[in-house]
Design a protein around this motif. Structure first.
Motif, short mmCIF file in Angstrom:
data_model
loop_
_atom_site.label_atom_id
_atom_site.label_comp_id
_atom_site.label_asym_id
_atom_site.label_seq_id
_atom_site.Cartn_x
_atom_site.Cartn_y
_atom_site.Cartn_z
N VAL A 58 85.88 37.86 36.63
CA VAL A 58 87.14 38.31 36.04
C VAL A 58 87.60 39.60 36.71
O VAL A 58 86.83 40.25 37.44
CB VAL A 58 86.99 38.54 34.51
CG1 VAL A 58 86.63 37.24 33.80
CG2 VAL A 58 85.95 39.61 34.22
N GLU A 59 88.81 39.96 36.46
CA GLU A 59 89.41 41.15 37.06
C GLU A 59 88.58 42.39 36.74
O GLU A 59 88.25 42.66 35.58
CB GLU A 59 90.83 41.32 36.55
CG GLU A 59 91.65 42.36 37.28
CD GLU A 59 92.12 41.86 38.65
OE1 GLU A 59 92.56 42.70 39.44
OE2 GLU A 59 92.07 40.63 38.91
N LYS A 92 90.43 40.81 25.93
CA LYS A 92 89.07 40.30 25.97
C LYS A 92 88.32 40.77 27.21
O LYS A 92 87.11 40.72 27.25
CB LYS A 92 89.08 38.78 25.90
CG LYS A 92 89.60 38.24 24.58
CD LYS A 92 89.50 36.74 24.50
CE LYS A 92 89.98 36.23 23.15
NZ LYS A 92 89.88 34.75 23.05
N ASN A 93 89.07 41.18 28.24
CA ASN A 93 88.45 41.72 29.45
C ASN A 93 88.36 43.23 29.28
O ASN A 93 89.35 43.94 29.35
CB ASN A 93 89.29 41.35 30.68
CG ASN A 93 88.70 41.94 31.96
OD1 ASN A 93 87.66 42.60 31.94
ND2 ASN A 93 89.37 41.69 33.08
N LEU A 94 87.15 43.72 29.04
CA LEU A 94 86.95 45.14 28.77
C LEU A 94 86.41 45.90 29.97
O LEU A 94 85.94 47.04 29.82
CB LEU A 94 86.02 45.31 27.57
CG LEU A 94 86.51 44.71 26.24
CD1 LEU A 94 85.57 45.06 25.11
CD2 LEU A 94 87.91 45.19 25.91
N TRP A 95 86.44 45.29 31.16
CA TRP A 95 86.06 46.05 32.35
C TRP A 95 87.06 47.19 32.55
O TRP A 95 88.26 47.01 32.37
CB TRP A 95 86.06 45.14 33.59
CG TRP A 95 84.90 44.20 33.61
CD1 TRP A 95 84.91 42.87 33.31
CD2 TRP A 95 83.55 44.54 33.91
NE1 TRP A 95 83.65 42.36 33.42
CE2 TRP A 95 82.79 43.36 33.78
CE3 TRP A 95 82.91 45.72 34.28
CZ2 TRP A 95 81.43 43.32 34.02
CZ3 TRP A 95 81.55 45.70 34.52
CH2 TRP A 95 80.82 44.51 34.38
N CYS A 96 86.54 48.35 32.89
CA CYS A 96 87.44 49.49 32.96
C CYS A 96 86.89 50.55 33.91
O CYS A 96 85.72 50.54 34.29
CB CYS A 96 87.64 50.10 31.59
SG CYS A 96 86.13 50.74 30.84
N ALA A 146 90.77 36.47 40.63
CA ALA A 146 90.30 37.74 40.07
C ALA A 146 90.08 38.72 41.21
O ALA A 146 89.59 38.35 42.28
CB ALA A 146 89.01 37.57 39.27
N GLY A 147 90.45 39.98 40.98
CA GLY A 147 90.28 41.00 42.01
C GLY A 147 89.67 42.26 41.47
O GLY A 147 89.21 42.32 40.32
N ASP A 148 89.69 43.30 42.30
CA ASP A 148 89.12 44.60 41.95
C ASP A 148 87.65 44.47 41.56
O ASP A 148 87.15 45.17 40.69
CB ASP A 148 89.93 45.24 40.82
CG ASP A 148 89.65 46.74 40.69
OD1 ASP A 148 89.22 47.35 41.68
OD2 ASP A 148 89.85 47.28 39.59
N ILE A 149 86.95 43.54 42.19
CA ILE A 149 85.53 43.29 41.91
C ILE A 149 84.70 44.16 42.84
O ILE A 149 85.01 44.30 44.03
CB ILE A 149 85.20 41.81 42.12
CG1 ILE A 149 85.98 40.94 41.11
CG2 ILE A 149 83.70 41.56 41.99
CD1 ILE A 149 85.93 39.46 41.40
#
Length: 1011
Positions: free
Chosen positions: A564-565, A696-700, A647-650
């Motif tokens: 995911v992003e 729901k995507n809590l990557w930060c 999805a990016g910024d991985i």
């Protein structure tokens, strides 16, 4: 009751004329509350009950007098025939001096043969025998039980909660709402069990509670299962605006009245886990705290004045809907008067289990006897003893062992005596004592108890050596198991204890299963077996040798995985991370493909045919670098492609965890700074953001100090550490800061029934890391905690330091289970009396437990907070927290990135203390690294707690030799006490770091084994 002769000289009836006068003088009061006539001619039965304030009773001085006192009368089938009374006790009546007395039946249980009834007494005087009459046996009448007639404004009551079958204020002035408590056996009738997170709500717009600094009393009976909960609280959360009764550890009551002259605290004698009676009174600026009928603490009337506002709020078992009390509570009362010491004493003596104030319904006749007169019995058996005491006003049963007498029953004419377990035959005496108007009579029954039940005889079966990795079991070999079973005492209680090093273990029926050791060395396993008697213990030693390194434990992806992003992947032992892409196609396709781009350049491109069921799986290795990856996942049929997911910024790098309390959280400071982020520093959002309808995507990209909109914060030094690692190692860094301010170590424990319990600190932290799919990527855990465990903060009724290591070992075992590849623990020893929470030297002992933690681990480094400039007595300024980051950064670079260092990176730690000569005129302190000496440090050393015994010192490398003022036989040495120390007087290592403090370290002789 003191041990007495069989017959005592009669008391003079000094108070009889005075008592008669009082009763006559209260006629007008009695007319108000009852009928003018109280002859009860239609009642078939009546009897006398006596109130005793003589030394044989509640022992109240002759000068004492209380008015309108709610007297507890307990009925028991031993002295009252429930079959003769109407259902529910509706025909019960009480009178004194020919006039009725108001009463309330709280509990009536004819099956159990018990009842609890409150009777309002116009007067009770000291050193007297006062008679009241009980009437029953009239099935045609309605109940006259009325709580409002017993408890009301005329005797000072605002609210009274019996907390039995229903939760209500019997005064009727406050509405109460039960928020999930359960009925329990109480001190008086029923009580309520408070399971935590549930309690009793009494309102937020209350106009009747005391205000300002007017007189008041707050009280309760309680029996707590865990420490550090709030029993009863009222007022408002404003300065000097509340009255909260808190149970703290070690066992004590703290009246927290928001920094006012209402504040007072006192220890509970004996650290008892039994029922405790607590009353706090306040009048004319003076707060007093009574525990079990005795004044134990006084507040400071010169403190800021109490200023309670109206309307007020009230809760039982918590404060502001935060219910934190766990245990039973009974008989909560709030009064608009300050109860007197005599009143408080009478309440306790009247309500305690072996109550001394009120006698039974007096037996007819004058027979005084007991049966049997001699008892011979075996251990584990019971015997029934029955007595008669016609005309007695009070009766007691007691047991005399080795001239020590203890009361075992009050107001009973029969008891069932349990012999319990003994070692060797033993003789004791059971005494039955009866109080009459002319003295005390007693009979003693000799009881011989024979030892007939065997104790377990066993040894422990264990391997002599263990690699600390392969699971082993340790079991007892019980040589006399058949004999135990034949005697009916074969049910065994197992109590295991592991010492010497930290382990991961589980207690299973009949055995201890050890899964992993966290150090090498000698491990001692002890088992205490109990089959009803005293514990029988045996121990064994196992030599542990861990492997040099451990294989990496790989994370197993679930059946459905899609990047995911913003996702972060942690590298493994190969030096790379693994991007997983798994699932099942919803529609048929000839091929599935996964393309990976690194900074928009093609990095990987894989295609494959899905399985017959449409399932697919990709695993792409990612290089850890300051590179942003992007993926495209799709399907292909013929020449037609469809992109199904992007999805990016991985990124890929290394993951760490910070935990502890406020100095680990590192946000509680008045200093501010731009809330900047770093595109290469990542975290995962707090679970409160993961709700229906929200993201729901809590990557930060975290900040050091979050505002409402930020998903995660790392704290000042956590952010500094991440930034430093990104700069020096050129890899992305992931950190979750799971710390919470103001918390004890027991509050950081895992809920094994629900590991991701979001109501727990551990559960929220684990939820974040599991949601990030990084449980197997955490490399190290950094721990700064202990401020709240220094003084009176033990979760089990003691001090925090007593259980600190046990809780840390259990917590680290859970860390290792949930984060199997964690290979380093970095721990800080806290500041002396940090946040002013040290108490009576218990903070010194807490720091000693922290200092000695590395002995249990092969992978732990410990750092000192002393000497950090600028320092902080509680929280550090940002510059001080930056030193935290600098020191941890150097350790991580050494341990994980191969940085070569020429000096120790941790604080000097004492290895051993010993006398250098037979005269004991000097002591050598061996450290794990070189240290620097200054003669002004002599005052910071204590021998057996005494200062001024060291005159000077000298250093050779890592050996410090202290010259003593005179030869000594002291057994322990301490460096630096929380009560008196200075940042300018610190023992410093050659590396510039302040040495760890130590407390009560044994001093051996030079040639002795210090183990």
């Amino acid at each position: 009751m003191k041990k007495q002769d069989s017959y005592r000289r009669p008391h003079r009836q000094r108070n009889a004329p005075y008592l008669a006068g009082l009763l006559c003088g209260t006629a007008s009061v009695l007319i108000v509350v009852g009928s003018a006539t109280a002859q009860y001619a239609d009642w078939e039965h009546s009897g006398s009950i006596y109130i005793l304030t003589t030394p044989d009773g509640a022992d109240l001085p002759a000068s004492a007098s209380v008015k309108n006192f709610p007297l507890l009368v307990r009925l028991h089938r031993d002295h009252f025939r429930f079959s003769e009374a109407a259902a529910g006790g509706r025909d019960i009546r009480f009178s004194a001096g020919g006039r009725p007395l108001p009463y309330e039946v709280e509990d009536w249980d004819p099956e159990a043969g018990t009842a609890s009834i409150w009777v309002r007494m116009p007067f009770i005087v000291g050193n007297g025998h006062q008679e009241i009459r009980i009437h029953w046996g009239n099935s045609g009448v309605q109940s006259a039980s009325d709580g409002k007639a017993v408890f009301n404004a005329s005797n000072g009551y605002i609210g009274v909660w019996h907390l039995g079958g229903e939760v209500r204020d019997v005064v009727g002035s406050l509405n109460s709402e039960d928020k999930g408590t359960k009925k329990a056996e109480g001190m008086i009738g029923g009580a309520r069990f408070f399971p935590g997170k549930m309690g009793v709500f009494c309102g937020t717009e209350i106009q009747t509670l005391p205000f300002g600094g007017t007189p008041h009393s707050t009280q309760a009976w309680f029996r707590s299962d865990t420490s550090n909960g709030r029993i009863v609280c009222w007022g408002n959360e404003k300065g000097q605006g509340k009255v909260t009764m808190c149970y703290r550890s070690p066992s004590r009551i703290r009246m927290d009245c928001y920094f006012s002259n209402g504040d007072v605290r006192a220890d509970i004698p004996g650290r008892s886990k039994d029922w405790v009676h607590a009353i706090n009174t306040f009048e004319n600026g003076q707060a007093i705290l009574y525990i079990n009928g005795v004044k134990q603490g006084e507040g400071n009337p010169r403190h800021t004045q109490l200023a309670i506002e109206r309307p007020a709020r009230m809760w039982i078992g918590g404060w502001y809907n935060n219910y934190d009390y766990v245990g039973d509570i009974d008989e909560v009362r709030v009064s608009a008067v300050a109860r007197s010491a005599d009143w408080v004493r009478l309440e306790y003596e009247n309500q305690q289990p072996m109550q001394t104030l009120v006698g039974p319904v007096v037996q007819d006749g004058d027979e005084f006897s007991i049966s049997p007169r001699i008892v011979k019995m075996n251990e584990g058996e019971t015997v029934e003893l029955v007595a008669r005491a016609g005309g007695a006003q009070k009766v007691y049963w007691s047991v005399i062992r080795d001239d020590e007498e203890s009361i075992i029953a009050s107001n009973r004419f029969s008891i069932s005596f349990d012999a319990g377990r003994v070692k060797g035959d033993r003789t004791i005496n059971i005494r039955f004592a009866a109080v009459y108007s002319d003295g005390v009579r007693s009979i003693e029954v000799p009881v011989t108890v024979s030892e007939t039940l065997p104790e377990p005889k066993f040894t422990l079966k264990a391997p002599a050596n263990w690699d600390g990795r392969k699971t082993i079991e340790i079991r007892p070999e019980i040589r006399n198991l058949a004999a135990l079973q034949n005697a009916g005492v074969g049910k065994l209680d197992y109590r295991w204890e592991v010492s010497g090093l930290a382990t991961i273990n589980d207690e299973e029926p009949g055995k201890l299963v050890l899964h992993r050791a966290q150090n090498s060395g000698r491990m001692t396993v002890k088992l205490a077996l109990v089959n009803g008697g005293d514990p029988v213990a045996a121990s064994t030693e196992v030599v542990v040798q861990e492997p040099v390194s451990d294989a990496w434990v790989h994370w197993i992806p679930e059946d459905k995985q899609m990047p995911v992003e913003g996702q972060f992947y942690a590298r493994d032992e190969s030096g790379k991370g693994t991007l997983h892409c798994k699932g099942v196609l919803e529609n048929k396709a000839e091929q599935v493909f996964l393309r990976v781009f690194a900074d928009e350049k093609e990095y990987a491109d894989e295609s494959k045919s899905p399985a017959k069921d449409g399932s697919y799986s990709f695993a792409i290795k990612l290089e850890p670098a300051l590179v942003k990856y992007r993926i495209e996942f799709g399907i292909r049929t013929g020449n037609v492609e469809s992109i199904l997911h992007r999805a990016g910024d991985i990124v890929c790098g290394d993951a760490y965890l910070i935990n502890g309390q406020s100095n680990a959280l590192a946000t509680d400071t008045r200093e501010d700074s731009p809330r900047v982020t770093n595109e290469w520093v990542r975290s995962y959002g707090r679970p409160r953001f993961f709700k229906a309808g929200e993201r729901k995507n809590l990557w930060c990209k975290p900040v050091w100090k979050a505002k409402q909109e930020h998903l995660a914060e790392l704290g000042w030094w956590g952010m500094e550490l991440a930034n430093r690692l990104v700069e020096t190692q050129r890899v992305p860094i992931f950190i979750v800061n799971g710390a919470q301010g103001g918390t004890r170590i027991d509050q950081h424990q895992r809920n094994d029934r629900n590991p991701t319990d979001l109501d727990t600190i551990y559960g929220r932290m684990l939820w974040q890391i599991r949601s990030a799919q990084l449980t197997h990527g955490i490399r190290a855990i950094i721990w700064h905690q202990g401020e709240n465990d220094q003084g009176a903060a033990g979760p089990d009724g003691g001090y925090g330091w007593e259980t600190y290591q046990r809780y840390f070992v259990e917590m680290s075992a859970d860390w290792k289970r949930d984060f199997p590849n964690v290979s380093r623990y970095y721990v800080f020893q806290i500041w002396p009396s940090a946040c002013a929470m040290g108490r009576d030297g218990n903070g010194d002992l807490l720091r000693e437990k922290q200092r000695s933690l590395p002995r249990l681990y092969s992978s732990m480094q410990i750092l000192s907070t002393l000497g950090i400039q600028p320092g902080g007595s509680c929280h550090y300024p940002l510059e001080g927290w930056s030193v935290f980051a600098s020191r941890i950064h150097r350790l991580i670079e050494r341990d994980f990135y191969g940085r070569k260092v020429d000096e120790p990176l941790t604080a000097p730690n004492l290895v051993r203390a010993y006398y250098t000569d037979a005269a004991k005129s000097s002591i050598a302190l061996k450290f794990d690294q070189p240290i620097v000496w200054d003669d002004q440090l002599a005052s910071q050393f204590y021998l057996d707690g005494t200062q001024g015994t060291v005159t000077s010192g000298s250093v050779t490398g890592n050996l410090l030799t202290l010259t003593l003022k005179e030869p000594t036989s002291s057994k322990q040495i301490t460096y630096l006490k929380e009560k008196s120390w200075s940042q300018q007087k610190l023992l410093i290592g050659g590396n510039g770091m302040a040495a760890l403090t130590f407390c009560n370290v044994p001093v051996s002789m030079q040639g002795e084994n210090p183990r």
